[in-house]
Write a protein that holds these residues in place. Structure first.
Motif, mmCIF file in Angstrom:
data_model
loop_
_atom_site.group_PDB
_atom_site.id
_atom_site.type_symbol
_atom_site.label_atom_id
_atom_site.label_comp_id
_atom_site.label_asym_id
_atom_site.label_seq_id
_atom_site.Cartn_x
_atom_site.Cartn_y
_atom_site.Cartn_z
ATOM 1 N N VAL A 183 0.847 -1.196 0.000
ATOM 2 C CA VAL A 183 0.000 0.000 0.000
ATOM 3 C C VAL A 183 0.879 1.241 0.000
ATOM 4 C CG1 VAL A 183 -1.674 1.353 1.319
ATOM 5 C CG2 VAL A 183 -1.935 -1.135 1.131
ATOM 6 N N ASN A 184 0.554 2.173 -0.899
ATOM 7 C CA ASN A 184 1.287 3.430 -1.020
ATOM 8 C C ASN A 184 0.312 4.588 -0.918
ATOM 9 O OD1 ASN A 184 3.242 5.372 -1.573
ATOM 10 N ND2 ASN A 184 2.927 5.218 -3.777
ATOM 11 N N VAL A 185 0.535 5.469 0.059
ATOM 12 C CA VAL A 185 -0.285 6.668 0.231
ATOM 13 C C VAL A 185 0.532 7.849 -0.275
ATOM 14 C CG1 VAL A 185 -1.577 8.104 1.834
ATOM 15 C CG2 VAL A 185 -1.349 5.642 2.279
ATOM 16 N N PRO A 186 0.206 8.389 -1.458
ATOM 17 C CA PRO A 186 1.015 9.480 -2.024
ATOM 18 C C PRO A 186 0.761 10.798 -1.313
ATOM 19 C CG PRO A 186 -0.832 8.974 -3.457
ATOM 20 C CD PRO A 186 -0.873 7.956 -2.365
ATOM 21 N N ALA A 187 1.627 11.758 -1.582
ATOM 22 C CA ALA A 187 1.584 13.041 -0.887
ATOM 23 C C ALA A 187 0.264 13.773 -1.068
ATOM 24 C CB ALA A 187 2.743 13.917 -1.364
ATOM 25 N N GLU A 188 -0.393 13.578 -2.197
ATOM 26 C CA GLU A 188 -1.640 14.323 -2.449
ATOM 27 C C GLU A 188 -2.827 13.801 -1.646
ATOM 28 O OE1 GLU A 188 -1.072 11.476 -6.024
ATOM 29 O OE2 GLU A 188 0.169 12.750 -4.742
ATOM 30 N N LYS A 189 -2.650 12.710 -0.917
ATOM 31 C CA LYS A 189 -3.744 12.170 -0.094
ATOM 32 C C LYS A 189 -3.630 12.679 1.340
ATOM 33 C CE LYS A 189 -4.880 9.371 -3.582
ATOM 34 N NZ LYS A 189 -6.148 9.350 -4.327
ATOM 35 N N GLY A 190 -3.450 13.970 1.518
ATOM 36 C CA GLY A 190 -3.222 14.555 2.831
ATOM 37 C C GLY A 190 -4.412 14.414 3.764
ATOM 38 N N ARG A 191 -4.080 14.434 5.064
ATOM 39 C CA ARG A 191 -5.084 14.344 6.141
ATOM 40 C C ARG A 191 -5.952 13.105 6.007
ATOM 41 N NH1 ARG A 191 -8.390 19.526 6.041
ATOM 42 N NH2 ARG A 191 -9.659 18.231 7.432
ATOM 43 N N LEU A 192 -5.367 12.032 5.569
ATOM 44 C CA LEU A 192 -6.066 10.748 5.494
ATOM 45 C C LEU A 192 -5.957 10.032 6.827
ATOM 46 C CD1 LEU A 192 -7.428 8.433 3.816
ATOM 47 C CD2 LEU A 192 -5.098 7.629 3.336
ATOM 48 N N THR A 193 -7.063 9.404 7.259
ATOM 49 C CA THR A 193 -7.058 8.526 8.428
ATOM 50 C C THR A 193 -7.281 7.100 7.968
ATOM 51 O OG1 THR A 193 -7.857 10.217 9.960
ATOM 52 C CG2 THR A 193 -8.207 7.930 10.585
ATOM 53 N N LEU A 194 -6.398 6.222 8.394
ATOM 54 C CA LEU A 194 -6.503 4.793 8.096
ATOM 55 C C LEU A 194 -6.584 4.086 9.435
ATOM 56 C CD1 LEU A 194 -6.297 2.637 5.766
ATOM 57 C CD2 LEU A 194 -3.843 2.570 6.268
ATOM 58 N N ARG A 195 -7.705 3.435 9.706
ATOM 59 C CA ARG A 195 -7.860 2.833 11.027
ATOM 60 C C ARG A 195 -8.527 1.470 10.955
ATOM 61 N NH1 ARG A 195 -12.886 2.892 13.253
ATOM 62 N NH2 ARG A 195 -14.489 4.265 12.380
ATOM 63 N N GLY A 196 -8.207 0.653 11.953
ATOM 64 C CA GLY A 196 -8.873 -0.627 12.066
ATOM 65 C C GLY A 196 -10.267 -0.466 12.612
ATOM 66 N N ALA A 197 -11.159 -1.346 12.191
ATOM 67 C CA ALA A 197 -12.535 -1.288 12.688
ATOM 68 C C ALA A 197 -12.604 -1.705 14.153
ATOM 69 C CB ALA A 197 -13.431 -2.192 11.839
ATOM 70 N N SER A 198 -11.624 -2.511 14.575
ATOM 71 C CA SER A 198 -11.536 -2.944 15.968
ATOM 72 C C SER A 198 -10.448 -2.147 16.665
ATOM 73 C CB SER A 198 -11.200 -4.443 16.026
ATOM 74 O OG SER A 198 -10.768 -4.822 17.319
ATOM 75 N N ARG A 199 -10.563 -1.982 17.960
ATOM 76 C CA ARG A 199 -9.501 -1.308 18.707
ATOM 77 C C ARG A 199 -8.304 -2.221 18.933
ATOM 78 N NH1 ARG A 199 -12.504 2.362 23.385
ATOM 79 N NH2 ARG A 199 -13.652 3.722 21.942
ATOM 80 N N ASP A 200 -8.442 -3.493 18.636
ATOM 81 C CA ASP A 200 -7.346 -4.449 18.755
ATOM 82 C C ASP A 200 -6.509 -4.386 17.485
ATOM 83 O OD1 ASP A 200 -5.613 -6.566 19.007
ATOM 84 O OD2 ASP A 200 -7.143 -8.023 19.575
ATOM 85 N N PRO A 201 -5.263 -3.914 17.526
ATOM 86 C CA PRO A 201 -4.487 -3.787 16.297
ATOM 87 C C PRO A 201 -4.147 -5.122 15.644
ATOM 88 C CG PRO A 201 -3.087 -3.426 18.204
ATOM 89 C CD PRO A 201 -4.508 -3.499 18.716
ATOM 90 N N ARG A 202 -4.339 -6.225 16.375
ATOM 91 C CA ARG A 202 -4.077 -7.543 15.787
ATOM 92 C C ARG A 202 -5.187 -7.982 14.836
ATOM 93 N NH1 ARG A 202 -3.586 -10.766 21.293
ATOM 94 N NH2 ARG A 202 -5.470 -9.516 21.563
ATOM 95 N N ALA A 203 -6.310 -7.297 14.865
ATOM 96 C CA ALA A 203 -7.463 -7.743 14.095
ATOM 97 C C ALA A 203 -7.310 -7.504 12.603
ATOM 98 C CB ALA A 203 -8.732 -7.060 14.616
ATOM 99 N N ALA A 204 -6.741 -6.372 12.219
ATOM 100 C CA ALA A 204 -6.578 -6.034 10.803
ATOM 101 C C ALA A 204 -5.083 -5.923 10.515
ATOM 102 C CB ALA A 204 -7.285 -4.726 10.473
ATOM 103 N N VAL A 205 -4.608 -6.761 9.608
ATOM 104 C CA VAL A 205 -3.177 -6.885 9.343
ATOM 105 C C VAL A 205 -2.904 -6.604 7.870
ATOM 106 C CG1 VAL A 205 -1.190 -8.442 9.353
ATOM 107 C CG2 VAL A 205 -2.926 -8.607 11.164
ATOM 108 N N LEU A 206 -2.022 -5.640 7.637
ATOM 109 C CA LEU A 206 -1.542 -5.350 6.284
ATOM 110 C C LEU A 206 -0.122 -5.892 6.195
ATOM 111 C CD1 LEU A 206 -1.882 -3.937 3.540
ATOM 112 C CD2 LEU A 206 -1.099 -1.831 4.639
#
Length: 341
Positions: free
Chosen positions: A62-85
């Motif tokens: 996954v690549n987030v380029p500079a023009e995608k400013g103020r982006l939030t990327l978050r897991g649906a669960s508060r457990d960071p183990r739930a969503a893995v990239l």
């Protein structure tokens, strides 16, 4: 060396086919197993979007380029183990055209976007040396981050060598990064780069490594620009180890061949350092031409068996007055990461 388990107690599919994410409300995109996180990033058409990643394992780059400013990327669960990239490129991995990816190019997750926020996710590179004995470029980055005001909260960074590349957009840029309640593990230089970065209440874990020599690796390898008054600040952290006592160094300075004027800076303060770090000699050189003693390496008010001062000349300490100048506020300046835009 065994491949780590990236998910705990959660059923997840492995992404094999790229598919568009589903928009459920204005400025929010949802990604579910079978979808592509990159497709969601590509769909963002302005600042202030949120991408919600649902539990699952997403095997893609996954690549987030500079023009995608103020982006939030978050897991649906508060457990960071739930969503893995996760992906498995290394420095020496060959591209289809026969060239190699290089260190930065090996990253599973790359962002140059200013104002990026990432929460409640795992970013991993599960490339293993043992699986590729023919490859000598063994750096395998989980996240390569540039861009000012990059904020990571409750994120796990998993890898071996060069796990987290905290860098800047240009040699003369003082881009700020803030990591809060994050977990970072690896073996060689696994937190490195040129950024002005604050690691607040983060946990660093050194892995057992299948080698007979010591040190087996180093936690930090800052490459701070000489003109930048601040490099890496570790505050209220914790450093543990899966290796034997004294097998690791706390840091070594990185002076890149493309920026030989670098003056690496690292301050570790109010942090518990476990027995995995050599207390008598916690620092070492990457190259003898740039001795660690000439760098901006300091500690203050640390505790734990790896913080015991037995040879003061090997553990430069800040005075209380100096420590007052090494805080989250001084490093981040006018940026308040916890304030919502």
């Amino acid at each position: 060396m065994r491949r780590r388990t990236l998910l705990t107690g959660l059923a997840a599919g492995t992404l094999t086919v790229a598919a568009p994410a589903h928009a459920h409300s204005r400025r929010v995109l949802h990604v579910r197993p079978g979808d592509s996180v990159q497709a969601a990033v590509d769909a963002v058409d302005g600042p202030g979007w949120t991408i919600v990643v649902h539990p699952g394992t997403y095997r893609e780059v996954v690549n987030v380029p500079a023009e995608k400013g103020r982006l939030t990327l978050r897991g649906a669960s508060r457990d960071p183990r739930a969503a893995v990239l996760v992906y498995d490129n290394a420095n020496g991995t060959k591209k289809p055209d026969g060239t190699t990816y290089g260190t930065a190019g090996s990253a599973t997750f790359t962002s140059a976007a200013p104002g990026l926020t990432v929460r409640d996710l795992t970013l991993a590179n599960d490339w293993l040396r043992a699986d590729h004995p023919d490859i000598t470029g063994t750096q395998a980055v989980a996240a390569y981050v540039t861009g000012d005001r990059s904020h990571f909260d409750n994120v796990r960074f998993l890898g071996h060598q060069d796990t987290l590349f905290a860098d800047t957009t240009a040699l003369d840029a003082f881009d700020r990064q803030y990591y809060r309640r994050c977990f970072v593990e690896g073996d060689v230089d696994f937190v490195f780069g040129r950024a002005r970065a604050v690691f607040d209440a983060c946990h660093f874990h050194t892995l057992q490594r299948d080698v007979t020599f010591t040190p087996k690796g180093m936690v930090f390898a800052p490459a701070t620009a000489r003109a930048n008054p601040y490099g890496f600040l570790v505050v209220r952290g914790r450093i543990t180890s899966g290796a034997e006592d004294g097998a690791y160094k706390l840091a070594r300075p990185w002076v890149p061949s493309y920026e030989t004027t670098a003056w690496p800076s690292l301050v570790v303060r109010d942090t518990w350092i476990g027995p995995g770090v050599d207390p008598a000699a916690p620092y070492t050189n990457m190259r003898d031409a740039y001795p660690w003693q000439s760098m901006r390496f300091r500690e203050y008010a640390n505790s734990g068996p790896g913080a015991v001062i037995t040879r003061p000349e090997n553990r430069p300490q800040l005075t209380a007055a100096e420590a007052a100048g090494h805080t989250r506020r001084t490093y981040l300046g006018d940026w308040r990461p916890d304030e919502r835009p």
